[in-house]
Scaffold this motif. Structure first.
Motif, PDB file in Angstrom:
ATOM      1  N   LEU A  37     -10.942  19.465  -4.423  1.00 37.64           N
ATOM      2  CA  LEU A  37     -10.895  19.629  -2.971  1.00 37.64           C
ATOM      3  C   LEU A  37     -11.779  18.622  -2.244  1.00 37.64           C
ATOM      4  O   LEU A  37     -11.575  18.372  -1.056  1.00 37.64           O
ATOM      5  CB  LEU A  37     -11.312  21.055  -2.593  1.00 37.64           C
ATOM      6  N   SER A  38     -12.753  18.069  -2.927  1.00 37.63           N
ATOM      7  CA  SER A  38     -13.687  17.107  -2.340  1.00 37.63           C
ATOM      8  C   SER A  38     -13.243  15.682  -2.673  1.00 37.63           C
ATOM      9  O   SER A  38     -12.428  15.472  -3.573  1.00 37.63           O
ATOM     10  CB  SER A  38     -15.100  17.372  -2.860  1.00 37.63           C
ATOM     11  N   ASP A  39     -13.770  14.727  -1.928  1.00 34.24           N
ATOM     12  CA  ASP A  39     -13.406  13.322  -2.184  1.00 34.24           C
ATOM     13  C   ASP A  39     -13.874  12.849  -3.557  1.00 34.24           C
ATOM     14  O   ASP A  39     -13.231  12.019  -4.182  1.00 34.24           O
ATOM     15  CB  ASP A  39     -14.001  12.414  -1.104  1.00 34.24           C
ATOM     16  N   ARG A  40     -14.997  13.364  -3.985  1.00 37.21           N
ATOM     17  CA  ARG A  40     -15.525  13.007  -5.312  1.00 37.21           C
ATOM     18  C   ARG A  40     -15.863  14.293  -6.053  1.00 37.21           C
ATOM     19  O   ARG A  40     -16.334  15.257  -5.455  1.00 37.21           O
ATOM     20  CB  ARG A  40     -16.774  12.136  -5.175  1.00 37.21           C
ATOM     21  N   GLY A  41     -15.642  14.295  -7.349  1.00 36.78           N
ATOM     22  CA  GLY A  41     -15.966  15.462  -8.153  1.00 36.78           C
ATOM     23  C   GLY A  41     -16.261  15.066  -9.580  1.00 36.78           C
ATOM     24  O   GLY A  41     -15.945  13.955 -10.016  1.00 36.78           O
ATOM     25  N   ARG A  42     -16.863  15.997 -10.287  1.00 35.74           N
ATOM     26  CA  ARG A  42     -17.176  15.748 -11.695  1.00 35.74           C
ATOM     27  C   ARG A  42     -17.138  17.069 -12.440  1.00 35.74           C
ATOM     28  O   ARG A  42     -17.726  18.058 -12.003  1.00 35.74           O
ATOM     29  CB  ARG A  42     -18.550  15.114 -11.804  1.00 35.74           C
TER      30      ARG A  42
END
Length: 184
Positions: free
Chosen positions: A131-136
């Motif tokens: 859902l976020s622009d960046r994730g891990r």
């Protein structure tokens, strides 16, 4: 009398022999060599990108665990996720390190953020979307199954396979696609 003694000794020794063989098989990799996998690197140096963009690094291989476990690190650089699918032989465990994710597991929706973990039992249809622009994510498959091979195979394809070919590839890796990926 000697024959009777021999047969009795053989019968008594059989459980010990079988036990030692089973123990040897189960501890084949009981003393693996410790190792470190650096950030942004894969266990064996392979560069695997989910959908050709998102790093999906193998950190602990099935080869390290006699097939018991494999661990991956996924870095999401956009709002995507896999198709709805089923693993027939593996449980999956995801821990969100960074970002926000929506998981759908057997029609239940779960919103996860950094520090949260979700367990996905084998046999249940599931997917997720970032859902976020960046994730891990750090995720594990237990037992490891054929996921390492699946990701390498998909990474090396030059063009998107047909739906029939995709079904065959998933079936060869003990999975089945049962729906499209999630959308925002």
């Amino acid at each position: 009398m000697q024959r009777k003694q021999f047969l009795l000794s053989s019968l008594l020794a059989t459980p010990a022999i079988l036990s030692s063989r089973l123990l040897a098989q189960s501890t084949k990799n009981s003393h693996p060599t410790p190792f470190v996998v650096d950030a942004g690197k894969s266990r064996f140096g392979d560069v695997v990108k989910f959908l050709g963009v998102h790093p999906n690094d193998l950190k602990i291989s099935s080869k390290d665990t006699d097939g018991a476990l494999s661990v991956f690190e996924y870095i999401g650089l956009g709002k995507v996720g896999p198709m709805m699918h089923i693993h027939f032989k593996q449980d999956e465990i995801f821990t969100v390190i960074e970002g926000q994710y929506r998981f759908v597991v057997d029609n239940q929706v779960h919103l996860l953020g950094a520090g949260q973990t979700i367990f996905l039992p084998r046999g249940l249809p599931h997917t997720w979307i970032q859902l976020s622009d960046r994730g891990r994510l750090i995720y594990m498959l237990q037992p490891a199954g054929k996921m390492e091979e699946f990701f390498l195979y998909m990474n090396n394809l030059k063009e998107r396979p047909s739906p029939a070919e995709m079904d065959r590839i998933h079936a060869e890796h003990d999975m089945k696609v049962v729906g499209p990926p999630l959308e925002l």
